[in-house]
Design a protein around this motif. Structure first.
Motif, PDB file in Angstrom:
ATOM      1  N   MET A 189       8.353   8.505 -14.507  1.00 54.87           N
ATOM      2  CA  MET A 189       8.747   7.450 -13.577  1.00 54.87           C
ATOM      3  C   MET A 189       9.895   6.629 -14.153  1.00 54.87           C
ATOM      4  O   MET A 189       9.968   6.391 -15.360  1.00 54.87           O
ATOM      5  N   SER A 228      -5.047   3.472 -11.588  1.00 51.57           N
ATOM      6  CA  SER A 228      -4.539   2.352 -10.768  1.00 51.57           C
ATOM      7  C   SER A 228      -5.687   1.690 -10.005  1.00 51.57           C
ATOM      8  O   SER A 228      -5.704   0.462  -9.862  1.00 51.57           O
ATOM      9  N   LEU A 252       1.458   8.805 -15.074  1.00 54.73           N
ATOM     10  CA  LEU A 252       2.780   9.223 -14.590  1.00 54.73           C
ATOM     11  C   LEU A 252       3.934   8.560 -15.345  1.00 54.73           C
ATOM     12  O   LEU A 252       5.103   8.808 -15.030  1.00 54.73           O
ATOM     13  N   LEU A 288      -0.107  -2.703  -3.932  1.00 58.08           N
ATOM     14  CA  LEU A 288       0.456  -1.369  -4.181  1.00 58.08           C
ATOM     15  C   LEU A 288       0.907  -0.828  -2.836  1.00 58.08           C
ATOM     16  O   LEU A 288       0.080  -0.540  -1.966  1.00 58.08           O
ATOM     17  N   MET A 343       8.351   1.479  -8.942  1.00 57.97           N
ATOM     18  CA  MET A 343       8.172   2.740  -9.669  1.00 57.97           C
ATOM     19  C   MET A 343       8.715   3.879  -8.822  1.00 57.97           C
ATOM     20  O   MET A 343       8.288   4.067  -7.673  1.00 57.97           O
ATOM     21  N   TRP A 387      -3.762  -5.544 -10.401  1.00 55.73           N
ATOM     22  CA  TRP A 387      -2.761  -4.817  -9.610  1.00 55.73           C
ATOM     23  C   TRP A 387      -3.058  -5.119  -8.133  1.00 55.73           C
ATOM     24  O   TRP A 387      -3.544  -4.257  -7.386  1.00 55.73           O
ATOM     25  N   VAL A 396       8.930   7.846  -8.768  1.00 52.09           N
ATOM     26  CA  VAL A 396       8.298   9.003  -9.409  1.00 52.09           C
ATOM     27  C   VAL A 396       9.278  10.170  -9.400  1.00 52.09           C
ATOM     28  O   VAL A 396       9.874  10.497  -8.365  1.00 52.09           O
ATOM     29  N   ARG A 444       3.624   1.842  -0.672  1.00 48.84           N
ATOM     30  CA  ARG A 444       4.564   2.960  -0.643  1.00 48.84           C
ATOM     31  C   ARG A 444       5.870   2.495  -0.020  1.00 48.84           C
ATOM     32  O   ARG A 444       5.846   1.735   0.969  1.00 48.84           O
ATOM     33  N   TYR A 487       9.265   8.795  -2.785  1.00 48.96           N
ATOM     34  CA  TYR A 487       8.115   8.929  -3.686  1.00 48.96           C
ATOM     35  C   TYR A 487       8.218   7.778  -4.690  1.00 48.96           C
ATOM     36  O   TYR A 487       8.517   7.979  -5.879  1.00 48.96           O
ATOM     37  N   SER A 488       8.043   6.576  -4.158  1.00 54.54           N
ATOM     38  CA  SER A 488       8.228   5.332  -4.919  1.00 54.54           C
ATOM     39  C   SER A 488       7.226   4.312  -4.409  1.00 54.54           C
ATOM     40  O   SER A 488       6.759   4.404  -3.273  1.00 54.54           O
ATOM     41  N   ASN A 489       6.928   3.350  -5.252  1.00 56.90           N
ATOM     42  CA  ASN A 489       6.086   2.253  -4.794  1.00 56.90           C
ATOM     43  C   ASN A 489       6.641   0.920  -5.244  1.00 56.90           C
ATOM     44  O   ASN A 489       7.407   0.830  -6.200  1.00 56.90           O
ATOM     45  N   GLU A 519      -3.727   9.253 -12.368  1.00 59.27           N
ATOM     46  CA  GLU A 519      -2.958   8.055 -11.985  1.00 59.27           C
ATOM     47  C   GLU A 519      -3.739   7.233 -10.947  1.00 59.27           C
ATOM     48  O   GLU A 519      -3.818   6.003 -11.039  1.00 59.27           O
ATOM     49  N   LYS A 520      -4.313   7.921  -9.978  1.00 56.37           N
ATOM     50  CA  LYS A 520      -5.069   7.229  -8.926  1.00 56.37           C
ATOM     51  C   LYS A 520      -6.267   6.491  -9.526  1.00 56.37           C
ATOM     52  O   LYS A 520      -6.497   5.305  -9.221  1.00 56.37           O
TER      53      LYS A 520
HETATM   54  O1  LIG Z   1       2.550   7.546  -6.094  1.00 56.52           O
HETATM   55  C1  LIG Z   1       3.014   6.593  -6.743  1.00 56.52           C
HETATM   56  O2  LIG Z   1       3.729   5.725  -6.234  1.00 56.52           O
HETATM   57  C2  LIG Z   1       2.632   6.428  -8.194  1.00 56.52           C
HETATM   58  C3  LIG Z   1       1.349   5.750  -8.279  1.00 56.52           C
HETATM   59  C4  LIG Z   1       1.083   4.528  -8.759  1.00 56.52           C
HETATM   60  C5  LIG Z   1      -0.322   4.257  -8.644  1.00 56.52           C
HETATM   61  C6  LIG Z   1      -0.791   5.497  -8.042  1.00 56.52           C
HETATM   62  O3  LIG Z   1      -1.957   5.770  -7.773  1.00 56.52           O
HETATM   63  O4  LIG Z   1       0.222   6.354  -7.814  1.00 56.52           O
END
Ligand SMILES: O=C(O)CC1=CCC(=O)O1
Length: 92
Positions: free
Chosen positions: A77, A31, A73, A43, A7, A40, A9, A45, A50-52, A27-28
């Motif tokens: 994205m 997720s 988001l 996760l 993803m 999930w 952003v 970074r 600004y991607s995951n 979003e937080k």
């Molecule tokens: O910040 C990001 O990568 C987007 C995101 C996905 C789950 C989250 O909490 O933030």
């Protein structure tokens, strides 16, 4: 079924800071609920972006699409999905 998901952003630079903070907070929460449910499990970074990179463990393509399109988001994205299969050399 496992899916590798990237993803990226792309929030508009002129977005109101309070709107941005609200979307990021939602979003937080979204997720973290899916992480608690085991859907999930990873996760991460991507350093310097600004991607995951995420791993989803869900029952179907349709379920993954539903979960991803429900992300607060999602409108901001670029998302790339790679379905994963078992590697024949994997030691089980
Ligand atoms: O910040 C990001 O990568 C987007 C995101 C996905 C789950 C989250 O909490 O933030």
């Amino acid at each position: 079924m496992l899916f590798h998901v990237r993803m990226d952003v792309r929030l508009p630079s002129d977005m109101d800071p309070s709107v941005r903070a609200d979307i990021v907070a939602r979003e937080k929460a979204y997720s973290q609920q899916l992480q608690r449910e085991g859907k999930w499990p990873h996760l991460w970074r991507i350093v310097g972006e600004y991607s995951n990179i995420s791993i989803f463990d869900v029952g179907s393509n349709d379920e993954l699409h539903e979960l991803l399109s429900g992300l607060p988001l999602f409108p901001y994205m670029d998302i790339r999905v790679m379905p994963l299969a078992t590697h024949p050399s994997k030691v089980s």
